[in-house]
Design an enzyme around this catalytic site. Structure first.
Site, mmCIF file in Angstrom:
data_model
loop_
_atom_site.group_PDB
_atom_site.id
_atom_site.type_symbol
_atom_site.label_atom_id
_atom_site.label_comp_id
_atom_site.label_asym_id
_atom_site.label_seq_id
_atom_site.Cartn_x
_atom_site.Cartn_y
_atom_site.Cartn_z
ATOM 1 N N PHE A 140 0.860 -1.190 0.000
ATOM 2 C CA PHE A 140 0.000 0.000 0.000
ATOM 3 C C PHE A 140 0.889 1.230 0.000
ATOM 4 O O PHE A 140 1.624 1.477 0.962
ATOM 5 C CB PHE A 140 -0.957 0.050 1.205
ATOM 6 C CG PHE A 140 -1.865 1.251 1.120
ATOM 7 C CD1 PHE A 140 -3.034 1.207 0.368
ATOM 8 C CD2 PHE A 140 -1.525 2.448 1.730
ATOM 9 C CE1 PHE A 140 -3.849 2.332 0.234
ATOM 10 C CE2 PHE A 140 -2.338 3.583 1.603
ATOM 11 C CZ PHE A 140 -3.503 3.523 0.857
ATOM 12 N N ASP A 225 9.312 2.831 2.172
ATOM 13 C CA ASP A 225 8.122 3.642 2.469
ATOM 14 C C ASP A 225 7.842 3.489 3.966
ATOM 15 O O ASP A 225 7.288 2.489 4.408
ATOM 16 C CB ASP A 225 6.929 3.173 1.630
ATOM 17 C CG ASP A 225 5.663 3.992 1.918
ATOM 18 O OD1 ASP A 225 5.630 4.722 2.924
ATOM 19 O OD2 ASP A 225 4.702 3.884 1.131
ATOM 20 N N LYS A 254 2.553 11.149 7.475
ATOM 21 C CA LYS A 254 1.724 10.893 8.661
ATOM 22 C C LYS A 254 2.221 11.570 9.942
ATOM 23 O O LYS A 254 2.027 12.764 10.113
ATOM 24 C CB LYS A 254 1.515 9.387 8.830
ATOM 25 C CG LYS A 254 0.681 8.812 7.681
ATOM 26 C CD LYS A 254 0.048 7.466 7.954
ATOM 27 C CE LYS A 254 -0.965 7.139 6.867
ATOM 28 N NZ LYS A 254 -0.609 6.037 6.003
HETATM 29 C C1 LIG Z 1 -0.870 6.091 4.494
HETATM 30 C C2 LIG Z 1 0.193 5.546 3.617
HETATM 31 C C3 LIG Z 1 0.488 6.131 2.373
HETATM 32 C C4 LIG Z 1 -0.315 7.276 1.810
HETATM 33 O O1 LIG Z 1 -0.265 8.417 2.603
HETATM 34 P P1 LIG Z 1 -1.410 9.549 2.466
HETATM 35 O O2 LIG Z 1 -0.978 10.621 3.397
HETATM 36 O O3 LIG Z 1 -2.701 8.884 2.821
HETATM 37 O O4 LIG Z 1 -1.403 9.990 1.044
HETATM 38 C C5 LIG Z 1 1.552 5.614 1.643
HETATM 39 N N1 LIG Z 1 2.273 4.577 2.095
HETATM 40 C C6 LIG Z 1 2.012 3.979 3.281
HETATM 41 C C7 LIG Z 1 2.872 2.854 3.748
HETATM 42 C C8 LIG Z 1 0.950 4.424 4.075
HETATM 43 O O5 LIG Z 1 0.658 3.812 5.222
#
Ligand SMILES: *Cc1c(COP(=O)(O)O)cnc(C)c1O
Length: 419
Positions: A140, A225, A254
């Site tokens: 994701f 990520d 985040k």
């Molecule tokens: C939440 C998330 C995203 C996307 O971030 P947004 O701020 O919602 O665009 C990308 N990668 C990972 C691993 C995430 O948990």
């Protein structure tokens, strides 16, 4: 207005791209969330780890309100006095030489993809438009066309094609598969060190280390990520630190702004990030003074309150207690730091509803998994209180109290619910 009035309004005028629990939040502080009816809940999701510092942290709030009264947005057409200090402090926290400023996590992932491709052409000599990036199954990374284009979740892709080329998918946790997928055109490997949305999937020990070595041998950029796994969630600043590796690029978002504001960044060496020059990439809001002031305070709280260490200590307690549960509905409990998944042999949604009724807010993922990820400022006492609620609900579920058709919401198309 009462709970149902708010829900009716939202459902009438807003797109139904989520399936939220029917709790209407009015305010929150620390780990506690209050709804419009005055009921109080312990937050065990922390906005997918965006509020690691707890809701409305007073120091971050102070930074936000002070900066909001001075200047909020200059665009990058002019410089501002918060951005340089933010960049320096981000460097001091993470060790990375440089950062690219974006807003949402998704934008930072998109940016990392652009940087990796350009690096592939300028530094690796890959032929024009031939660059490939390897990603993992069950990933994701966000919701743009490019990113859902390499998702293995059918619902995320269905109806949104055509998708950009240049991505290969390998199984998560299988270093040999990565090695075999690399070609002379591979510029990067993009991976979540622990897959969050997939249900806190932890790869086999040594996988990240091996994958990093394979990338190095093949002159492929290793991109972590860490948008959800980073900034203390797993008990270290970054999840990749559990295997003592240094990714070429790290993507953060985040919790970088403590839930006050969307702030994200791509971290890397000067050499890599120098592939981007004036005009190559941009964002109206990226690096704005309000964002920078909030992120500075959020990073300070993370360090001053030793949130990574707290996560390691309390996470161990949480995992141990959950593993002691004698509930036949639980098939696996796994986690790292205050980031735990309970996998069930029954639908998770009714259990989340039951937990809500007992004052604990959690959200199911993939139908049968409950993710537990409270703000990292949670106290041991609060955590033990939540664990007692989990015990009650999981035991009742084992006895067949929950998970029956009459408790489940009749929305079959959302049964394997996203988020
Ligand atoms: C939440 C998330 C995203 C996307 O971030 P947004 O701020 O919602 O665009 C990308 N990668 C990972 C691993 C995430 O948990």
């Amino acid at each position: 207005m009462q709970t149902q009035d708010f829900i009716d309004l939202e459902d009438r005028y807003g797109v139904h791209n989520y399936h939220p629990l029917d709790v209407v939040v009015e305010r929150a502080s620390g780990v506690w969330i209050h709804d419009v009816e005055g009921k109080r809940y312990l937050d065990c999701l922390a906005a997918y780890s965006a509020v690691n510092q707890g809701h409305c942290h007073p120091e971050i709030l102070k930074a936000l309100t002070e900066q909001a009264g001075r200047v909020t947005l200059t665009s990058r057409a002019f410089r501002n006095e918060q951005l340089p200090l933010y960049l320096k402090e981000l460097h001091e926290l993470t060790g990375y030489e440089m950062a690219l400023c974006m807003n949402s996590g998704t934008e930072a992932v998109e940016s990392a993809i652009k940087i990796a491709r350009k690096w592939g052409y300028t530094h690796k000599g890959i032929a024009k438009d031939a660059a490939e990036i390897i990603v993992c199954a069950n990933n994701f990374h966000g919701r743009t066309i490019t990113i859902v284009g390499f998702s293995t979740e059918e619902q995320y892709r269905d109806g949104f094609g055509p998708f950009p080329a240049g991505f290969r998918i390998v199984p998560f946790g299988d270093a040999e598969a990565l090695r075999e997928a690399i070609t002379p055109n591979t510029c990067a490997f993009l991976v979540e060190p622990i897959q969050g949305e997939a249900g806190v999937l932890i790869p086999p020990d040594g996988y990240l280390h091996e994958a990093a070595a394979i990338c190095k041998q093949n002159n492929v950029l290793f991109i972590a990520d860490e948008i959800q796994s980073g900034l203390g969630r797993t008990g270290k600043l970054f999840a990749h630190m559990h295997e003592r590796i240094s990714p070429d690029m790290v993507i953060v978002g985040k919790a970088l702004a403590g839930g006050f504001y969307p702030v994200s960044a791509v971290l890397a060496s000067r050499e890599i990030l120098s592939v981007i020059g004036p005009g190559d990439h941009g964002s109206t809001f990226g690096g704005n003074p309000l964002a920078c002031a909030v992120a500075r305070a959020s990073m300070r709280v993370l360090q001053e309150e030793q949130l990574a260490e707290r996560s390691a200590d309390l996470g161990e307690l949480l995992l141990r207690k959950l593993k002691e549960f004698d509930a036949p509905c639980i098939t696996e409990v796994r986690g790292r730091g205050l980031w735990v998944a309970v996998e069930l042999n029954t639908e998770a949604r009714p259990l989340c509803e039951a937990l809500k009724d007992k004052g604990v807010l959690c959200k199911e993922t993939h139908g049968n998994i409950i993710r537990i990820a409270p703000p990292l400022i949670i106290t041991e006492e609060e955590l033990l209180w939540a664990i007692d609620r989990f015990r009650e609900v999981f035991s009742a579920a084992a006895a067949g109290t929950y998970g029956s058709a009459e408790n489940a919401k009749p929305e079959p198309e959302l049964a394997t619910a996203h988020r």
